[in-house]
Design a protein around this motif. Structure first.
Motif, short mmCIF file in Angstrom:
data_model
loop_
_atom_site.label_atom_id
_atom_site.label_comp_id
_atom_site.label_asym_id
_atom_site.label_seq_id
_atom_site.Cartn_x
_atom_site.Cartn_y
_atom_site.Cartn_z
N GLU A 24 0.85 -1.18 0.00
CA GLU A 24 0.00 0.00 0.00
C GLU A 24 0.89 1.23 0.00
O GLU A 24 1.91 1.27 0.65
CB GLU A 24 -0.89 -0.07 1.25
CG GLU A 24 -1.55 1.21 1.64
CD GLU A 24 -0.76 2.00 2.67
OE1 GLU A 24 -0.90 3.23 2.65
OE2 GLU A 24 -0.02 1.43 3.47
N ASN A 27 -2.20 5.13 1.33
CA ASN A 27 -3.55 4.63 1.66
C ASN A 27 -4.39 4.37 0.41
O ASN A 27 -5.60 4.54 0.42
CB ASN A 27 -4.28 5.60 2.59
CG ASN A 27 -3.52 5.82 3.87
OD1 ASN A 27 -3.15 4.86 4.54
ND2 ASN A 27 -3.24 7.07 4.20
N SER A 101 -2.07 11.76 0.18
CA SER A 101 -3.18 11.04 0.79
C SER A 101 -3.73 11.81 1.98
O SER A 101 -4.95 11.90 2.18
CB SER A 101 -2.71 9.65 1.22
OG SER A 101 -3.74 8.97 1.89
#
Length: 159
Positions: A24, A27, A101
């Motif tokens: 990841e 996010n 993010s």
């Protein structure tokens, strides 16, 4: 993983930013269907869309709870990320995605109303290494790409 298991056990796969085997970043995840045999494309799409809506709802609820419980901490992280992106002179793709993010979270929570979501989304696309090389017509090495990325980010956030 908990959320995926609760919403659709063994029906979806959640992967990192670059797909299978990747981690990841910022996010951001890829969500894909795992069950296809005997299903039409329309049925698969509708089912995946239904699961995505449930995930969005759960994320919205989690964001509201987080803001309610940790507002000062979240605001600090969001504004630090925004300040760094506005002023950085060197930034990797990984670092950029983690900070942007937080900026997206700030936009979604109404904490950064002056920042356009459209600009943020464009930046997420055009600052990826291959997109930068295509846009600039040059095959930059990592340090040069990171300085060019930082300038692109500063320029677009200043407009």
């Amino acid at each position: 993983e908990k959320l995926a298991s609760a919403l659709a056990p063994k029906e979806i796969s959640i992967r990192g930013f670059y797909g299978e085997g990747s981690e990841e970043m910022g996010n951001i995840y890829q969500i894909s269907n795992q069950l296809t045999l005997g299903r039409t494309e329309t049925a698969i799409f509708e089912h995946l869309e239904s699961i995505a809506r449930k995930i969005l709802h759960a994320e919205h609820e989690a964001r509201q709870q987080l803001l309610k419980k940790e507002r000062f901490f979240i605001e600090d992280k969001i504004f630090r990320a925004f300040g760094l992106l506005q002023n950085a002179r060197l930034i990797s793709s990984f670092e950029f995605l983690n900070h942007i993010s937080m900026v997206k979270l700030g936009i979604d929570l109404g904490l950064l109303p002056a920042v356009e979501a459209r600009k943020v989304n464009e930046l997420m696309l055009v600052t990826q290494p291959a997109h930068m090389q295509k846009l600039l017509g040059k095959n930059y090495n990592s340090p040069k790409r990171d300085t060019t990325r930082a300038k692109m980010i500063r320029d677009r956030l200043a407009k």
